[in-house]
Design a protein around this motif. Structure first.
Motif, short mmCIF file in Angstrom:
data_model
loop_
_atom_site.label_atom_id
_atom_site.label_comp_id
_atom_site.label_asym_id
_atom_site.label_seq_id
_atom_site.Cartn_x
_atom_site.Cartn_y
_atom_site.Cartn_z
N ARG A 66 0.81 -1.22 0.00
CA ARG A 66 0.00 0.00 0.00
C ARG A 66 0.85 1.28 0.00
NH1 ARG A 66 -5.45 1.33 2.10
NH2 ARG A 66 -5.38 3.54 2.59
N ASP A 67 0.79 2.01 -1.08
CA ASP A 67 1.44 3.32 -1.24
C ASP A 67 2.97 3.29 -1.07
OD1 ASP A 67 -0.98 4.65 -1.79
OD2 ASP A 67 -1.34 4.99 0.36
N LEU A 72 8.31 5.85 -1.03
CA LEU A 72 9.74 5.81 -1.32
C LEU A 72 10.15 6.98 -2.21
CD1 LEU A 72 10.19 1.97 -1.86
CD2 LEU A 72 10.99 3.32 0.09
N THR A 73 9.33 7.28 -3.20
CA THR A 73 9.60 8.42 -4.08
C THR A 73 9.58 9.72 -3.28
OG1 THR A 73 8.69 7.29 -6.00
CG2 THR A 73 8.83 9.69 -6.12
N ASP A 114 18.34 3.82 6.95
CA ASP A 114 17.62 3.05 7.98
C ASP A 114 16.12 3.27 7.83
OD1 ASP A 114 20.00 2.09 9.00
OD2 ASP A 114 20.02 3.46 10.73
N HIS A 115 15.72 4.50 7.56
CA HIS A 115 14.29 4.80 7.40
C HIS A 115 13.70 4.06 6.20
CE1 HIS A 115 10.61 7.08 7.85
NE2 HIS A 115 10.63 7.27 6.55
N VAL A 116 14.41 4.08 5.07
CA VAL A 116 13.91 3.40 3.88
C VAL A 116 13.82 1.89 4.11
CG1 VAL A 116 14.48 2.79 1.47
CG2 VAL A 116 14.66 5.17 2.24
N GLY A 152 18.73 7.63 -18.46
CA GLY A 152 19.09 8.93 -18.98
C GLY A 152 18.32 10.07 -18.35
N SER A 153 17.52 9.81 -17.32
CA SER A 153 16.74 10.86 -16.69
C SER A 153 17.59 11.61 -15.67
CB SER A 153 15.48 10.28 -16.06
OG SER A 153 15.83 9.27 -15.15
N LYS A 154 17.13 12.76 -15.27
CA LYS A 154 17.87 13.61 -14.33
C LYS A 154 17.91 12.99 -12.95
CE LYS A 154 18.83 17.12 -16.96
NZ LYS A 154 20.14 17.32 -17.44
N LYS A 155 18.82 13.49 -12.09
CA LYS A 155 18.99 12.95 -10.74
C LYS A 155 17.68 12.99 -9.98
CE LYS A 155 20.26 16.73 -7.79
NZ LYS A 155 21.19 17.23 -6.85
N GLY A 156 17.52 11.98 -9.11
CA GLY A 156 16.37 11.94 -8.22
C GLY A 156 15.11 11.38 -8.87
N SER A 157 15.16 11.05 -10.15
CA SER A 157 13.95 10.54 -10.79
C SER A 157 13.80 9.05 -10.55
CB SER A 157 13.99 10.82 -12.29
OG SER A 157 15.01 10.07 -12.89
N ARG A 158 12.61 8.55 -10.70
CA ARG A 158 12.33 7.12 -10.53
C ARG A 158 11.63 6.63 -11.77
NH1 ARG A 158 12.74 5.00 -5.47
NH2 ARG A 158 13.30 6.51 -3.94
N GLY A 159 11.97 5.38 -12.18
CA GLY A 159 11.37 4.82 -13.38
C GLY A 159 10.23 3.92 -13.10
#
Length: 159
Positions: A66-67, A72-73, A114-116, A152-159
């Motif tokens: 759930r979510d 995480l994002t 640790d949190h993740v 090839g996406s910018k930093k911090g992005s998620r696929g």
């Protein structure tokens, strides 16, 4: 040099012997010395504070939890000063692997990791930190990306 005697169970000894064969050690003593050094380095990297590091946080999670992907994002976005890039891999229908490159103070990197890893639905997680020296005036999260993810996406992005 000191001689030590240790007692370990047969299953663990089997794992050690397989490690020795795989790595090509000449004897158990050499392998144990390297394993002890590695363990001490890892323990020290987890307790040293105030120093900067570059790290990889690898974790496998249940993408149907759930979510969880959204949380995480959000965590990565809230810590964009630490999270430099993330690689996302679909393992199977229900599992994903993410590898996030982190840079910053060891204490902040460890706390974020640790949190993740503690998030409900994260099945396995591991943090590997390596010390770095940042040039004077070159703080983590200094406002520009040096690399991109595999897509090839910018930093911090998620696929």
């Amino acid at each position: 040099m000191e001689r030590l005697t240790i007692t370990i169970d047969d299953d663990l000894l089997g794992e050690v012997d397989a490690f020795i064969a795989q790595r090509g050690y000449a004897n158990r003593s050499e392998a144990f010395r390297d394993l002890v050094r590695s363990g001490l380095e890892q323990a020290n990297s987890e307790t040293v504070t105030g120093r900067n590091c570059i790290a990889t946080l690898s974790y496998v999670y249940d993408h149907a939890a759930r979510d969880l992907p959204k949380r995480l994002t959000q965590e990565a976005h809230e810590h964009s000063d630490l999270a430099q890039a993330t690689l996302h891999v679909h393992i199977d229908h229900g599992s994903c692997l993410e590898v996030t490159v982190l840079k910053g103070a060891r204490t902040a990197v460890k706390a974020f990791s640790d949190h993740v890893i503690a998030e409900r639905g994260v099945r396995h997680g591991q943090l590997v930190m390596m010390p770095i020296e940042l040039p004077h005036g070159h703080a983590p999260g200094h406002g520009h990306a040096h690399s991109t993810t595999a897509t090839g996406s910018k930093k911090g992005s998620r696929g």
